[in-house]
Design an enzyme around this catalytic site. Sequence first.
Site, short mmCIF file in Angstrom:
data_model
loop_
_atom_site.label_atom_id
_atom_site.label_comp_id
_atom_site.label_asym_id
_atom_site.label_seq_id
_atom_site.Cartn_x
_atom_site.Cartn_y
_atom_site.Cartn_z
N LYS A 32 0.85 -1.21 0.00
CA LYS A 32 0.00 0.00 0.00
C LYS A 32 0.87 1.24 0.00
O LYS A 32 0.67 2.17 -0.79
CB LYS A 32 -0.93 0.00 1.22
CG LYS A 32 -2.06 -1.03 1.11
CD LYS A 32 -2.85 -1.15 2.42
CE LYS A 32 -3.85 -2.29 2.33
NZ LYS A 32 -4.53 -2.59 3.61
N GLN A 76 -4.18 -0.90 9.74
CA GLN A 76 -4.14 -2.25 9.18
C GLN A 76 -4.78 -3.25 10.14
O GLN A 76 -4.45 -3.31 11.32
CB GLN A 76 -2.69 -2.66 8.88
CG GLN A 76 -2.54 -4.00 8.20
CD GLN A 76 -3.21 -4.06 6.82
OE1 GLN A 76 -3.13 -3.12 6.05
NE2 GLN A 76 -3.88 -5.17 6.53
N ASP A 102 -10.43 3.64 4.39
CA ASP A 102 -10.95 2.28 4.33
C ASP A 102 -12.48 2.26 4.25
O ASP A 102 -13.07 1.21 4.00
CB ASP A 102 -10.51 1.50 5.58
CG ASP A 102 -9.30 0.62 5.31
OD1 ASP A 102 -9.10 0.24 4.13
OD2 ASP A 102 -8.55 0.33 6.26
#
Length: 291
Positions: A32, A76, A102
Amino acid sequence: MTAFIQRHGRPPGLGVVLAGHSPASEVYVRNKLKTVAAAGCRAELFRLDATAALDDALALVRRLNGDDTIDGILVQSPLPDAMGAGAEQEVFDTIDPAKDVDGFHPFNVGLLVQKRARLVACTPLGCVELLEREGIALRGKHAVVIGRSDIVGKPMALLLLHRDTTVTMCHSRTVDLPAIARSADILVAAIGRPGFVTRDFVKPGATVIDVGINTLTDRAEVERLFAEGSRKRAVFGEKGSVLIGDVHPDVDEVAGALTPVPGGVGPLTIAMVLRNTVTAAEQRKDGGRAI
Ligand code: NAD
């Protein structure tokens, strides 16, 4: 990107929080950061120890919320077990919804439900991008989504619904799953069970999106799933492990199109982290326009 930098004097910024040292999370986070930085954004990693407390994670998220050079925050998953049950939701709930790349914050989920989303979960967003770019017709078609998680199944179903697809959601308690799946023009598998969707789940010509990423390390299971001489067995022979989706690769012989694992939805998810970072940066400067 250049236009953004010219207008605002800095690139969009992404802050990634990684707690602990799970090898899989390290790989995801590295990819990422690399992708976002390669596109010209600022991408910064913030590490927490595996023994960090939930309060440490919350304090870090609050600090990033207050940092004006950070447009996107990504924590994460999974967080270390030591942070306790419910920690993940509490951390996601603490992220400023305007920086929630997200798309897990309840505010952003609510906007998605009402078809005025600003930031949408990256994996389903990538799946829809793929369908649209491939020119797969959605309006009036029947989509079956297997899996009802908050991060894949539910937002996927909503995104398809908002594109005038008739959506059926299936899950672990669904009765006669293969028959329902066989009625799908578009079948999305987000289950977490290797090779679960076999040929008898698929209508000939259907489009199949395989979201699952499963690592097989057990030889007996590899031999049960794959015939001798198959590519997956060869990879297992070389590496001692093999990646497989929720869809058995044999489905390729029946489906009109099937996303591969690895190399299908995974890279798209990462591309959508980049897109959401830029979207968040632009929306913060514009005062929050819906997409
Ligand atoms: P999850 O465990 O949160 O949800 C799994 C869902 O599958 C549940 O809703 C459950 O009801 C359903 N399910 C389980 N067993 C079933 C069965 N026998 N029949 C029907 N449904 C069943 O998982 P998730 O987070 O949604 O992830 C699903 C898969 O997608 C995993 O393999 C995960 O690694 C993968 N994933 C991939 C990406 C990517 O970037 N490609 C991103 C997120 C998740």
